[in-house]
Design an enzyme around this catalytic site. Structure first.
Site, PDB file in Angstrom:
ATOM      1  N   GLU A   1       0.839  -1.197   0.000  1.00 41.10           N
ATOM      2  CA  GLU A   1       0.000   0.000   0.000  1.00 41.10           C
ATOM      3  C   GLU A   1       0.879   1.253   0.000  1.00 41.10           C
ATOM      4  O   GLU A   1       1.732   1.413   0.880  1.00 41.10           O
ATOM      5  CB  GLU A   1      -0.901  -0.004   1.243  1.00 41.10           C
ATOM      6  CG  GLU A   1      -1.926  -1.142   1.205  1.00 41.10           C
ATOM      7  CD  GLU A   1      -2.454  -1.537   2.578  1.00 41.10           C
ATOM      8  OE1 GLU A   1      -2.169  -0.846   3.557  1.00 41.10           O
ATOM      9  OE2 GLU A   1      -3.142  -2.585   2.650  1.00 41.10           O
TER      10      GLU A   1
ATOM     11  N   LEU B   1      -6.167  -1.956  -1.366  1.00 44.92           N
ATOM     12  CA  LEU B   1      -5.957  -1.901   0.078  1.00 44.92           C
ATOM     13  C   LEU B   1      -6.459  -3.181   0.756  1.00 44.92           C
ATOM     14  O   LEU B   1      -7.605  -3.241   1.212  1.00 44.92           O
ATOM     15  CB  LEU B   1      -6.704  -0.678   0.606  1.00 44.92           C
ATOM     16  CG  LEU B   1      -6.092   0.081   1.767  1.00 44.92           C
ATOM     17  CD1 LEU B   1      -6.807   1.394   1.954  1.00 44.92           C
ATOM     18  CD2 LEU B   1      -6.024  -0.730   2.993  1.00 44.92           C
TER      19      LEU B   1
ATOM     20  N   GLU C   1      -4.542  -6.483   2.936  1.00 47.79           N
ATOM     21  CA  GLU C   1      -3.278  -7.098   3.329  1.00 47.79           C
ATOM     22  C   GLU C   1      -3.247  -8.595   3.077  1.00 47.79           C
ATOM     23  O   GLU C   1      -2.205  -9.161   2.718  1.00 47.79           O
ATOM     24  CB  GLU C   1      -2.980  -6.804   4.796  1.00 47.79           C
ATOM     25  CG  GLU C   1      -2.720  -5.324   5.097  1.00 47.79           C
ATOM     26  CD  GLU C   1      -3.973  -4.464   5.146  1.00 47.79           C
ATOM     27  OE1 GLU C   1      -5.087  -5.037   5.162  1.00 47.79           O
ATOM     28  OE2 GLU C   1      -3.867  -3.227   5.165  1.00 47.79           O
TER      29      GLU C   1
ATOM     30  N   PRO D   1      -4.740  -8.613   9.191  1.00 52.91           N
ATOM     31  CA  PRO D   1      -5.671  -9.204   8.220  1.00 52.91           C
ATOM     32  C   PRO D   1      -5.013 -10.295   7.370  1.00 52.91           C
ATOM     33  O   PRO D   1      -5.690 -11.123   6.785  1.00 52.91           O
ATOM     34  CB  PRO D   1      -6.068  -8.009   7.329  1.00 52.91           C
ATOM     35  CG  PRO D   1      -5.807  -6.797   8.152  1.00 52.91           C
ATOM     36  CD  PRO D   1      -4.644  -7.146   9.042  1.00 52.91           C
TER      37      PRO D   1
ATOM     38  N   HIS E   1      -0.933   1.388  15.702  1.00 57.40           N
ATOM     39  CA  HIS E   1       0.224   1.785  14.898  1.00 57.40           C
ATOM     40  C   HIS E   1       1.547   1.474  15.587  1.00 57.40           C
ATOM     41  O   HIS E   1       2.595   1.825  15.064  1.00 57.40           O
ATOM     42  CB  HIS E   1       0.169   3.285  14.580  1.00 57.40           C
ATOM     43  CG  HIS E   1      -0.896   3.657  13.594  1.00 57.40           C
ATOM     44  ND1 HIS E   1      -2.227   3.664  13.912  1.00 57.40           N
ATOM     45  CD2 HIS E   1      -0.823   4.017  12.278  1.00 57.40           C
ATOM     46  CE1 HIS E   1      -2.939   4.032  12.846  1.00 57.40           C
ATOM     47  NE2 HIS E   1      -2.116   4.247  11.846  1.00 57.40           N
TER      48      HIS E   1
HETATM   49  C1  LIG Z   1      -6.212  -2.635   7.858  1.00 59.49           C
HETATM   50  C2  LIG Z   1      -5.505  -1.357   7.590  1.00 59.49           C
HETATM   51  N1  LIG Z   1      -4.574  -1.318   6.627  1.00 59.49           N
HETATM   52  C3  LIG Z   1      -3.880  -0.186   6.385  1.00 59.49           C
HETATM   53  C4  LIG Z   1      -4.129   0.952   7.091  1.00 59.49           C
HETATM   54  C5  LIG Z   1      -3.304   2.228   6.835  1.00 59.49           C
HETATM   55  N2  LIG Z   1      -4.140   3.270   6.256  1.00 59.49           N
HETATM   56  C6  LIG Z   1      -4.739   4.213   7.010  1.00 59.49           C
HETATM   57  S1  LIG Z   1      -5.770   5.175   6.118  1.00 59.49           S
HETATM   58  C7  LIG Z   1      -5.406   4.380   4.681  1.00 59.49           C
HETATM   59  C8  LIG Z   1      -6.108   4.776   3.426  1.00 59.49           C
HETATM   60  C9  LIG Z   1      -7.599   4.648   3.553  1.00 59.49           C
HETATM   61  O1  LIG Z   1      -8.229   5.128   2.407  1.00 59.49           O
HETATM   62  P1  LIG Z   1      -9.797   5.271   2.317  1.00 59.49           P
HETATM   63  O2  LIG Z   1     -10.462   4.036   2.800  1.00 59.49           O
HETATM   64  O3  LIG Z   1     -10.125   5.694   0.941  1.00 59.49           O
HETATM   65  O4  LIG Z   1     -10.186   6.421   3.356  1.00 59.49           O
HETATM   66  P2  LIG Z   1      -9.747   7.939   3.361  1.00 59.49           P
HETATM   67  O5  LIG Z   1      -8.495   8.037   4.177  1.00 59.49           O
HETATM   68  O6  LIG Z   1      -9.559   8.369   1.954  1.00 59.49           O
HETATM   69  O7  LIG Z   1     -10.856   8.652   4.037  1.00 59.49           O
HETATM   70  C10 LIG Z   1      -4.478   3.377   4.915  1.00 59.49           C
HETATM   71  C11 LIG Z   1      -3.903   2.508   3.887  1.00 59.49           C
HETATM   72  C12 LIG Z   1      -5.117   0.877   8.076  1.00 59.49           C
HETATM   73  N3  LIG Z   1      -5.451   1.932   8.826  1.00 59.49           N
HETATM   74  N4  LIG Z   1      -5.791  -0.278   8.304  1.00 59.49           N
END
Ligand SMILES: Cc1ncc(C[n+]2csc(CCOP(=O)(O)OP(=O)(O)O)c2C)c(N)n1
Ligand SMILES: Cc1ncc(C[n+]2csc(CCOP(=O)(O)OP(=O)(O)O)c2C)c(N)n1
Ligand SMILES: [Mg+2]
Ligand SMILES: [Mg+2]
Lengths: 389, 351, 351, 389
Positions: free
Chosen positions: C46, C75, C77, C106, C146
């Site tokens: 990612e 997105l 895992e 995940p 985190h």
């Molecule tokens: C299971 C998981 N994988 C990775 C992340 C890291 N992460 C946090 S926000 C994000 C992007 C999320 O994008 P989206 O669902 O479009 O929401 P937005 O931030 O655009 O509101 C990622 C990859 C996470 N929080 N949880």
């Protein structure tokens, strides 16, 4: 979204919407009737963009031979369980048309990713039947070399293998190879998160994967209605921008037609496709299961009437391709494999306790070497009589 | 399996009176009793309703309590646990079944990141009275992915309680306590014990539990066999071979105490340490692979707390650090009474 | 964070010559060098492509190697790890990044049930040369989910190698070894060290690694500070406070050896035991919650192997058995030099 | 499949197929034009079965007030990050229409399950803004009581909260309550396995859950095109036998219309629905992100023209509902909350190290009691000066 070229073609040629391209036919593709006659074109369930040619007689006769063998393998293995030669066997009795078509639609270089129930497909693809039974005999987790016939190890953790299929296809694509990968799972397995991730990855990376779902109406005791309320499992394709199709899973003619086209579309660069075969698990989930607890005999009997072998036998006999001699020859082929299974599985496998440590890593760690020495020492101190476990 | 059956039979014979009951039956009864006592208790998972579970542990619950309180879900473990969490947030006390140990792994994120942490992150405002039942470990000739010992993953995750009964009475008692607990409990059921039998009066146990009469089993290890020369610390599927080893040792004139943890989290340091201080010699027995496991923790705690009482290093008899073996090879893997006896012999008795 | 920065600075000052390089840069360079050396090496996950990863560890890889060899995925895992497995089966050497420790959960089923077991179940016919990079642990003020220390979950799973560098040179060396390994490696990167700097000649290291000149780091713990009175056994994020504690102890006249495991699996019993036999007093330091952890394992192994050399029980300084705390409370949780010094003081020096 | 009554109604009334019911409109539902005029009915993107009334003026004025507050909250929080009062803040600047509509469409007894980005929705639902910021200030993981306003804790592990929403709805349904649950996630989050499992569980158990996806075009740096190649995210509904809808996420009028209907359908027993709002994250993912690395200014500017506040201000002014006085009053309301945030977050929170152990379980285990005593002892031995961390 980027519409794949093949889809664009269909959209243009038939004047259908992109959703029509993705949406499966409303019923299912069926070419051979339950009493073994080829249905007229307008009764095959097809719609614009979803038309299928009948495979060649040669292809069909070979498919039938494989059906006969597949059925024999299923019955033989079930018998071997009863005789204690196998620990467990999840039979595909009743699903042999799916098993056979899944193997026959692929080329040599293609890959297949089967589940625990797909032993007949695995064997049809060329894997030695006895090696395929290792898992169920219990002398090792997998008995065959996945690289030899390009067949993944039969997977027990549901749906996980679809992602491996996606990875194999992705690697091939990056190298510019035209490998197609057939990824198999059951109806229940479509509910797992990995199903979603696999289909989406395949679609986004535009990979030549054909997802083949054998909808045998049950996940152990749970009927399809408790698994999904979608119009069909093939409808799940839409959510990934993928084309879906639904086919009579007891009709090997339709299966070959649909899978052949899916494989050639994928090879030509259409991206992935989802094919749902509507079939039935005629026996219990495995020998350990008691199917009478959750379904009634009438339902089973209704499906018995749709038996995939029966239909093909009738059809091929009526067209004159299947003579008594040929039928006898096929039965002979089947018996040969059954004999091979009996022979292979009647020999007690040679077990080496050191195998426990040999393959955990490419080289055992110091910890494993220690543990291996520990076990060797323990065994060397045992009475000779105890050694025979 | 003969060891298990023998040990069970021995225990059954030891107590007189009530009819022999299986471990499985005790679990089923515990759920049924809890469901009768509290409408909020519900049971769901894969094949738990009509089929009664692949091990038949939920057999009869749908018939008695209806499809609203015992139902099958779509085939998705993360979904099962995540939904259970939401139901627990909203007034229910869900009990979910993971069909086999390794098939709980798809739910790992829900368990580790939410079930374990929700109470803490909300400063206790959200309670999660839920039970995740996990049939685990080997000894039943299961194929790969069907015999993992996964307790260490959960025990290592703060916020989860981990219970694992080894006797029929504890199966009942601990499951009732798990259901009654306002904290989430991962309830590990040794598969090979499902069919073990002991003479236990479940009705009496029910009364005791419902009257909150007896002591809680949570957090209290049990001395399941007293002894003076050495201590075997074990739990779940390792109890039968530990008892068999103690029995064999007794024949050789060595008095071996067997401590059954019963709950891994919370851990009963008191009972464990008391035994170790008394005997000075310890073997920890567990079926799981040993590396970074619950057995490691027990060793670490024992030497931290009882160092000067130890006459010899604490020994471990655990599974090897390998994937669980195929059925025909598992007997080389499983901690056997003989292997435990060897370890006992190694405890530097000469000094 | 001052301890970390200080320790890094100290180490940087110690070696003369080359320019200071960050831990992050060493990792990036290791991947780039491996990609140059072998077309089969690919990187995905990612935000790893255009963005270069949220920690910028993959920065520049897409620019140099193109979108076929460094790409973003949807997105998911489990999808990332499962697809990597398939690619590894089919001739590639994938390196995947999990964005944060808890976001690898995940993928737990794919890791535990497939990545760890594929080689074994196919009798070695399928090799999985893949690396799962996991930025882990705290000390960066990260919010919940985190900052998990998840190494024990992987170390407990047979079939996975678990590497965790704590120095800039090791970041390069171990990652090259992980990529070159035909076994799957879970590569745990202490987040708080990403910005630490040391004077390391990466070009020289590259040559050494590619000529297979030096000794492999895999399976070899490093004595990162020699000493005679006590041993601190630590790894990854716990190395800086361990070094700081040793430094402070030296000022008080106590000579403390610090052993950095570098790889948890395989484990270097030899180096660890040699140090313990020499000093007779041990504190195990790890940031993860202690219960059923890698620290427990170290304690168990040390007392099993060096019991009679021990002058005092092996002590642990680990995280508490609680969910990783919110940013403003993490300093109370993280093993500090002071806490390690307290534990050292406790090692019964009076006897 | 069992077709929900509402769907049957639509199917009958409009003579559409069940797939048409499930399939979202081809474009998106939009009621307010970018320059702030109500579009004529035939330009709202609706198709048979997908027609929406315009919400009342009163509803719209209140929505606008909330928009003004939401924008102010976003900007205030971003400023507080710069001032070091917050550790991090994922702003919903540009997405306020979604935030506001998500909260306003629910009744008191209903539940909302938000993500880390949905602080404005959480506050609009009634949660104290300072309590909502606890997570981002870093003094605890969550600052509010989920039961008080029926708002789940803001979730960081992506998509996981959808399943909690499903569970809450299921429990309510079993008790015969008419609770509706709004489950929120982003476009990137739709790729996770839990999305699939949550939608399927909701559909199979026929639960009153409205899944609300804010498609802001990016998951951190990853654009939608790398996330999915489906015609839209709303199309994913089909695979679960659920109705999907797509709406202009910068048009609070359309959002209220679509969400109000979705909520009332769900409450009336239609089963779950999926609503995709097409919007844009105007700022970086969080303050820690650098959006210039992956998107260009022109794209951002194109979206700036669609600003949800701007449109509504124009519309309400043109209809006379929004006078200067009202605007000033709204700005005052917003400033009051901004002040509350500044005040609340300027106070250093009281930290108690013993909180580390207090809430792990309902009662600390002996192990935790020991560790708590250990820390207390350690702290008691520290120099007074060191105590202030
Ligand atoms: C299971 C998981 N994988 C990775 C992340 C890291 N992460 C946090 S926000 C994000 C992007 C999320 O994008 P989206 O669902 O479009 O929401 P937005 O931030 O655009 O509101 C990622 C990859 C996470 N929080 N949880
Ligand atoms: C992840 C996972 N969960 C649960 C199981 C237990 N299990 C084995 S087969 C099965 C039913 C599978 O049904 P389906 O996908 O329809 O395949 P079929 O057996 O009908 O061919 C279940 C629940 C498993 N193997 N893996
Ligand atoms: Mg099935
Ligand atoms: Mg987004």
């Amino acid at each position: 979204m980027t519409i794949p070229a093949e889809a664009q073609e269909a959209v243009k040629r038939f004047g259908i919407s992109i959703e029509d391209y993705m949406l499966p036919v409303h019923g299912q593709i069926q070419i051979l009737s339950e009493d073994g006659t080829i249905l007229p074109e307008d009764q095959r369930g097809s719609t614009p963009g979803h038309q299928y040619p009948v495979p060649s007689d040669k292809e069909l006769l070979e498919a039938y031979r494989r059906l006969v063998i597949g059925r024999r393998v299923n019955d033989q293995n079930s018998a071997l369980v009863r005789q204690g030669r196998l620990a467990v066997y999840p039979s595909s009795h009743g699903q042999e048309a799916c098993q056979v078509a899944a193997a026959l639609c692929l080329r040599d270089g293609d890959w297949m990713f089967p589940t625990y129930r797909d032993a007949v497909a695995v064997m049809t693809r060329g894997v030695d039947p006895v090696e395929a039974m290792t898992l169920f005999r219990g002398d090792w987790h997998g008995g065959y070399d996945p690289h030899e016939h390009h067949v993944g190890i039969q997977s027990t953790p549901l749906t996980t293998q679809l992602l491996h299929a996606v990875g194999v296809a992705h690697a091939a694509k990056l190298r510019g190879e035209d490998t197609v990968v057939l990824a198999m799972c059951g109806d229940g397995a479509t509910s797992e998160g990995d199903f979603h991730e696999a289909l989406n990855f395949a679609a986004v990376f535009h990979l030549p994967v054909v997802f083949f779902v054998q909808n045998n109406q049950y996940a152990i005791s749970v009927p399809l209605a408790h698994q999904t309320v979608a119009p069909s499992l093939a409808h799940k394709a839409v959510g990934y921008g993928m084309a879906g199709e639904r086919v009579d899973g007891n009709d090997v003619v339709a299966l070959l037609a649909v899978l052949d086209r899916a494989v050639s579309l994928a090879r030509a660069g259409s991206g992935p496709l989802l094919v749902e075969a509507n079939t039935y698990r005629m026996q219990a989930h495995t020998n350990a299961d008691d199917a009478t607890r959750y379904r009634n005999e009438a339902e089973v009997q209704a499906w018995a009437a749709k038996d995939p072998l029966h239909r093909m036998r009738h059809y091929l006999t009526s067209t004159g391709h299947l003579t008594d001699d040929v039928e006898t020859a096929f039965a002979g082929d089947a018996e040969e494999i059954a004999q091979h299974l009996r022979d292979g599985l009647s020999v007690e496998p040679q077990l080496d306790p050191q195998d426990l440590f040999r393959h955990v890593f490419t080289e055992p760690t110091p910890q494993l070497r220690e543990q291996s020495a520990f076990l060797a020492d323990e065994l060397s101190r045992e009475e000779p009589s105890q050694k025979e476990h | 399996m003969s060891t298990v059956a023998e040990a069970a039979a021995a225990r059954a014979a030891a107590s007189a009176g009530p009819e022999p009951v299986t471990f499985a039956k005790a679990l089923t009864t515990a759920m049924a009793d809890a469901m009768r006592a509290d409408d909020g208790v519900i049971v769901f998972g894969e094949d738990v309703a009509k089929l009664g579970g692949v091990f038949r542990i939920t057999d009869g619950l749908m018939a008695e309590f209806g499809e609203q309180r015992c139902f099958d879900t779509p085939l998705a473990e993360s979904g099962i646990v995540g939904m259970a969490l939401g139901m627990a947030m909203n007034g229910m006390r869900p009990i979910v079944e993971m069909q086999f140990d390794a098939f709980a792994y798809p739910a790992f994120e829900q368990i580790a990141s939410h079930v374990a942490k929700m109470h803490n992150r909300t400063r206790g405002r959200v309670k999660l009275p839920m039970v995740i039942r996990v049939p685990y470990a080997g000894g039943i000739g299961g194929v790969e992915h069907h015999c993992d010992s996964s307790e260490a993953y959960y025990a290592h995750t703060p916020g989860l309680k981990v219970f694992t009964p080894s006797s029929v009475a504890d199966a009942y008692r601990l499951l009732r306590e798990a259901i009654a607990s306002d904290d989430p409990v991962v309830f590990m059921e040794p598969k090979k014990l499902y069919w073990s039998k002991e003479a236990v009066d479940l009705a009496a146990l029910r009364e005791e539990v419902e009257a909150k009469a007896g002591q809680k089993a949570e957090g209290r290890a049990a001395v399941v066999r007293p002894g003076t020369d050495a201590t075997l610390i074990a739990y779940g599927p390792a109890i039968p071979p530990a008892l068999a080893a103690a029995e064999a040792a007794a024949e050789e004139g060595r008095s071996v105490e067997v401590v059954d943890l019963r709950t891994i989290v919370p851990f009963d340091d008191e009972t464990v340490s008391a035994s170790v201080r008394k005997t000075g010699r310890v073997v920890v027995v567990a079926e799981a692979q040993g590396f970074a496991s619950v057995a490691s923790e027990i060793v670490a705690r024992v030497q931290e707390r009882c160092f000067h009482s130890l006459a010899a290093p604490v020994r471990r008899v655990t599974g090897f650090d390998i994937p669980f073996p195929p059925p025909k090879l598992e007997h080389w893997y499983l901690p056997s009474a003989d292997r435990i006896l060897d370890a006992l012999d190694d405890l530097q008795w000469e000094d």
